[in-house]
Design a protein around this motif. Sequence first.
Motif, PDB file in Angstrom:
ATOM      1  N   SER A 299      -5.033  13.202   6.549  1.00 27.54           N
ATOM      2  CA  SER A 299      -4.643  14.079   7.663  1.00 27.54           C
ATOM      3  C   SER A 299      -4.668  13.358   8.996  1.00 27.54           C
ATOM      4  CB  SER A 299      -5.593  15.280   7.721  1.00 27.54           C
ATOM      5  OG  SER A 299      -6.937  14.835   7.881  1.00 27.54           O
ATOM      6  N   SER A 300      -5.281  12.161   9.034  1.00 29.36           N
ATOM      7  CA  SER A 300      -5.361  11.418  10.292  1.00 29.36           C
ATOM      8  C   SER A 300      -5.528   9.935  10.003  1.00 29.36           C
ATOM      9  CB  SER A 300      -6.538  11.914  11.146  1.00 29.36           C
ATOM     10  OG  SER A 300      -7.772  11.598  10.503  1.00 29.36           O
ATOM     11  N   ALA A 301      -5.324   9.117  11.038  1.00 31.16           N
ATOM     12  CA  ALA A 301      -5.467   7.672  10.890  1.00 31.16           C
ATOM     13  C   ALA A 301      -6.910   7.301  10.562  1.00 31.16           C
ATOM     14  CB  ALA A 301      -5.011   6.972  12.167  1.00 31.16           C
ATOM     15  N   THR A 302      -7.860   8.035  11.137  1.00 32.31           N
ATOM     16  CA  THR A 302      -9.275   7.756  10.880  1.00 32.31           C
ATOM     17  C   THR A 302      -9.621   8.001   9.417  1.00 32.31           C
ATOM     18  OG1 THR A 302      -9.838   8.404  13.147  1.00 32.31           O
ATOM     19  CG2 THR A 302     -11.644   8.309  11.547  1.00 32.31           C
ATOM     20  N   VAL A 303      -9.170   9.145   8.890  1.00 32.18           N
ATOM     21  CA  VAL A 303      -9.409   9.455   7.474  1.00 32.18           C
ATOM     22  C   VAL A 303      -8.700   8.427   6.592  1.00 32.18           C
ATOM     23  CG1 VAL A 303      -9.013  11.140   5.633  1.00 32.18           C
ATOM     24  CG2 VAL A 303      -9.759  11.906   7.902  1.00 32.18           C
ATOM     25  N   GLY A 304      -7.505   8.029   7.020  1.00 30.77           N
ATOM     26  CA  GLY A 304      -6.764   7.031   6.261  1.00 30.77           C
ATOM     27  C   GLY A 304      -7.526   5.727   6.138  1.00 30.77           C
ATOM     28  N   GLU A 305      -8.188   5.309   7.218  1.00 31.78           N
ATOM     29  CA  GLU A 305      -8.983   4.081   7.179  1.00 31.78           C
ATOM     30  C   GLU A 305     -10.162   4.235   6.217  1.00 31.78           C
ATOM     31  OE1 GLU A 305      -8.621   1.049   8.496  1.00 31.78           O
ATOM     32  OE2 GLU A 305      -6.626   1.716   9.108  1.00 31.78           O
ATOM     33  N   GLU A 306     -10.808   5.399   6.244  1.00 31.24           N
ATOM     34  CA  GLU A 306     -11.948   5.630   5.341  1.00 31.24           C
ATOM     35  C   GLU A 306     -11.498   5.621   3.875  1.00 31.24           C
ATOM     36  OE1 GLU A 306     -14.481   8.930   6.345  1.00 31.24           O
ATOM     37  OE2 GLU A 306     -14.099   8.673   8.487  1.00 31.24           O
ATOM     38  N   LEU A 307     -10.325   6.208   3.606  1.00 31.58           N
ATOM     39  CA  LEU A 307      -9.810   6.219   2.237  1.00 31.58           C
ATOM     40  C   LEU A 307      -9.423   4.804   1.784  1.00 31.58           C
ATOM     41  CD1 LEU A 307      -7.600   9.458   2.267  1.00 31.58           C
ATOM     42  CD2 LEU A 307      -9.840   9.143   1.197  1.00 31.58           C
ATOM     43  N   SER A 308      -8.904   4.013   2.724  1.00 28.49           N
ATOM     44  CA  SER A 308      -8.578   2.619   2.400  1.00 28.49           C
ATOM     45  C   SER A 308      -9.828   1.841   2.032  1.00 28.49           C
ATOM     46  CB  SER A 308      -7.863   1.949   3.579  1.00 28.49           C
ATOM     47  OG  SER A 308      -6.616   2.547   3.827  1.00 28.49           O
ATOM     48  N   THR A 358     -11.554  13.996  -1.117  1.00 26.45           N
ATOM     49  CA  THR A 358     -12.290  12.962  -1.846  1.00 26.45           C
ATOM     50  C   THR A 358     -13.520  12.521  -1.067  1.00 26.45           C
ATOM     51  OG1 THR A 358     -10.218  12.155  -2.821  1.00 26.45           O
ATOM     52  CG2 THR A 358     -12.112  10.678  -2.903  1.00 26.45           C
ATOM     53  N   LEU A 359     -13.399  12.453   0.260  1.00 28.00           N
ATOM     54  CA  LEU A 359     -14.529  12.024   1.092  1.00 28.00           C
ATOM     55  C   LEU A 359     -15.649  13.059   1.119  1.00 28.00           C
ATOM     56  CD1 LEU A 359     -12.502  10.543   4.099  1.00 28.00           C
ATOM     57  CD2 LEU A 359     -13.531   9.304   2.185  1.00 28.00           C
TER      58      LEU A 359
END
Length: 393
Positions: A299-308, A358-359
Motif C-alpha cells: 500500500s506504500s513505498a515504506t511497506v514495499g521496502e519492508e516486504l522486500s 503478511t507483516l
Amino acid sequence: MSSTIQKILQLCERQCFIQPVKDSLDLVEYFKFGFAGELLKNNVHQEWMLGVVINADENVFPFHSCKSASRDIIKDFSEPFEYVKKLNNAQLPFGITETRQDVRDTIDSSLQEEMRYFYPKKHTTLLSCIFAKPGNAMQRFYQWQRQRKMWWRKLNSIVRIRSEHVIPYIKIILLLLLQFSASPGRFSLTDIQNMPEAQLVEIKAEFPWGSQTVETIRYFGAKPFENSGDEHKTIFEVKDGRKKVLPHIIESVISLDTSVMVFVCDAFDEPLFLDSPRQVTRFHRKLAPYKVSFSASSSSATVGEELSELSLFLTKQLRNAGISTLLLPDVARKSLESQFARNDELGIPYTIVLNDATLRNGIVGMRSRDTTLKEQVHVYELKTYMEKLLKNY
C-alpha cells in the motif's frame, strides 16, 4: 516452420533458455545456453545420473576421459573396465557411464526445419553401458528399455496433484481445470530393429511437427569382441561361476542438448488467463531452473521496502536449504500479474506472494504455476513445506 516451434524459440530467447546457433547450411552448429538454460541442463544431467547411476539395479561407475572418443566400446571402455572389474571382483553385472563432448559426423540436410533444432552438431553425449551376464542379458535389455521409457515419462511436464495437499473434491475440480500440452503418452518405445552389429530400440517423443528420437538403446551381446585382439578380450574376461566369459553389452545414448530442447517443447503451453492466452513452461519440479520466486503488493513505498527485506530473508532461508530461488529487485514494484506472467514463462512452479497483511500475521500466499491458485503458509513453515513439496515427485 510451425507457429508452435516459432513461439517456443522466441520464449527460449526471451527468457534465456536456449538459442540455436546455425551454420552456413542452416543447420544447428551448437546451442547457446542462457542462465535459465544452464540450470535446466544441469537439472536434466543430475536426473540422468540419478536414474542410471544412483538408482541403478547394479553397481554403475561414472567416469570422464580427456581422450577423444573413438566410438568403439572396447577401446573407449577398456581402461575404466579394468579398474571396475578389479573393484567388483570380476563379477557381473555392473555398468559404466561417460559424459563426453561430441561432434556429429553428418546431419541430414533434408530434415524438415522444425526437426533440425534437435540435432546440434556440437553437443554433450550421455553414454551408459551395462555389462551383463550372458545368461540374463536379454532380460536386462528388455528391463532397461522399460526403465528408460519410465524415466522420460516421469520427467514430463504433467503435474501430480497429491491428495495430502488438497481435499478430494477440490482435487477433482483442479484436474478438470488444468490444461496441459504434454502427457506421459508422448514418450514411447519403437519395435526392436535387428541391425548387423546390434539390436536397436529407440525412445521417441511425439510432437505436432513430428516424431523425435530422444534416446537409442542397443543390445550388442558379445559381438564387439569378435574383431578385437586377444589383449582386449583378456581385459574384458569376467567370472560366471567357475567359467570365464565375455560380458554382453547394453548401450544407452542420449544427447544432453537435445534433451533440454525436448523438455522445453514438452513443457510449453498456452492456457487462457482472463480470456487471453498466456505462455507457460510447465517444467516438472525436478527440472525447473528455479523452484520458487517472490512477488509482493504493498500500500506504500515504506511497506514495499519492508516486504522486500522479508523476501530477501526468506530467499536466504530457501537457498540455504538447497532450493533454487529467484528474487528480483522489482518484487514490490511491478504488478502481480506481470510478475506471475514472467515466472510462468520461466517455468517457476511456485510464487510466494506477500502483502501488507503478511507483516501483521506472517501469512504468505503460495501461488501454483499450474493451478494459479494460492494456499496460505506461515513464513516459519515455508522452508519446511517447500522441502516436502520438492522432495516428492
